[in-house]
Design a protein around this motif. Structure first.
Motif, PDB file in Angstrom:
ATOM      1  N   ASP A 107     -49.052  17.356  14.797  1.00 47.78           N
ATOM      2  CA  ASP A 107     -49.765  17.965  13.670  1.00 47.78           C
ATOM      3  C   ASP A 107     -48.915  17.985  12.405  1.00 47.78           C
ATOM      4  N   ARG A 110     -49.821  15.140  10.124  1.00 48.06           N
ATOM      5  CA  ARG A 110     -51.065  15.360   9.383  1.00 48.06           C
ATOM      6  C   ARG A 110     -50.850  16.350   8.252  1.00 48.06           C
ATOM      7  N   ARG A 111     -50.087  17.402   8.517  1.00 40.69           N
ATOM      8  CA  ARG A 111     -49.771  18.354   7.444  1.00 40.69           C
ATOM      9  C   ARG A 111     -48.990  17.669   6.321  1.00 40.69           C
TER      10      ARG A 111
END
Length: 364
Positions: A107, A110-111
């Motif tokens: 993640d 994506r951040r």
């Protein structure tokens, strides 16, 4: 050759994300080398652990190294993760290889505004495939965003881990050797401990799969001393392993044996193992370091697959031993005589240090 993408800066770098132990990061070096060859630019690395930067900083093809602590900590409570995300956003989306066997940490890409089409995700192993070969195969994959611009390279030979021993590492090693009284001697290394061994005061617990008894280490060390009476035997490790080493030394009852577990930074370890004639180790990171700098090594495996984790690669100077107890894989199924016999089969380096004239090659 440089990768050019209209949506990001003209001069690109590529990125590997791999959260691994010391040995995992050593085995990643063939992948770093392959990506550097494919793209002609430095390979940036996101990882964890205090060993990654001193191990890989300055290695061929390595660019920026970013380290985070716990990957499972909530993002809002992790300054390390937040700094990484800011760096990723400033860096811009580039071809990325998420070389980790699960999604923890995925993640963060994506951040950091790295689109999924720029990312190759971890691939499963092929039965019988070594990790070094797997990572090269993974490096030959191409993110969707690149289309067919960079087709996979032709991988035709076995890969192996490689660590370049820098001039600064060798320079720092010299006063260390003097401090420990080792500067004029040939060296044989022993790595008895590992992180599992030191997680609890009770070394013999059932969950400690890599524990091999102090009495057996002592048997091996006495045999090594008999064969190599003029060599120094050096017990490696981290500070938590110092007491284990001391117990082995007391059990062995020999002279010219040195416990350096309280004073062994990673760069010194790398240079020391380049300087070492041979090594005997449990399946743990320093064994992979040894193979990556050309030191032959005997490795004692528990239930891990030696075909996949043999130090360095499939074709290095390494011998992997495995045993069984009551039909189940168990390191306690390896007796000292097998370890001694395997060590005697290792190719020995030429004697470059000290006055003694022992075997310069072949079987010790």
């Amino acid at each position: 050759m440089q990768f050019v993408d209209s949506r990001s800066p003209a001069t690109q770098r590529v990125l590997i994300v791999r959260f691994g132990a010391l040995g995992d990061m050593v085995l990643l070096t063939p992948m770093i080398r392959r990506l550097h060859e494919r793209f002609g630019v430095p390979v940036d690395i996101v990882s964890s652990g205090g060993w990654t930067r001193p191990l890989l900083d300055g290695q061929p093809g390595v660019g920026d190294i970013r380290i985070i602590g716990s990957r499972r900590r909530p993002y809002l409570l992790s300054p390390d993760q937040q700094r990484l995300v800011r760096w990723l956003r400033a860096r811009g989306p580039t071809p990325t290889w998420f070389a980790h066997p699960h999604d923890v940490g995925r993640d963060l890409l994506r951040r950091g505004n790295v689109p999924d089409e720029f990312v190759c995700d971890f691939t499963n192993t092929i039965p019988g495939e070594h990790d070094a070969d797997r990572w090269v195969r993974f490096a030959d994959e191409t993110p969707v965003a690149l289309g067919n611009v960079y087709p996979p390279a032709q991988h035709t030979r076995s890969a192996h881990a490689f660590l370049q021993v820098t001039a600064s590492m060798r320079s720092d090693l010299q006063p260390w050797l003097v401090r420990h009284g080792l500067e004029s001697q040939s060296l044989i290394a022993i790595q008895a401990g590992n992180k599992r061994t030191m997680r609890s005061w009770k070394r013999r617990r059932v969950t400690n799969k890599k524990y091999w008894p102090e009495t057996r280490w002592a048997q091996v060390i006495r045999a090594v001393r008999k064969d190599r009476p003029h060599s120094a035997i050096v017990l490696l490790g981290v500070p938590q392993e110092h007491e284990l080493n001391q117990d082995i030394i007391r059990e062995a009852g020999i002279t010219n044996i040195h416990n350096v577990a309280n004073d062994l930074p990673v760069p010194i370890l790398v240079a020391l193992l380049e300087r070492t004639d041979s090594m005997i180790s449990v399946d743990t990171g320093p064994a992979h370091v040894a193979a990556a700098v050309g030191c032959s090594v005997v490795t004692l495996f528990a239930d891990a697959d030696p075909q996949r984790y043999r130090p360095g690669g499939r074709n290095t100077f390494a011998i992997a031993l495995q045993g069984k107890v009551e039909g189940q894989l168990n390191i306690l199924g390896i007796d000292a005589s097998r370890v001694i016999a395997a060590w005697r089969q290792l190719p020995k380096r030429a004697r470059r240090y000290g006055a003694e004239q022992e075997l310069t090659a072949g079987v010790g």
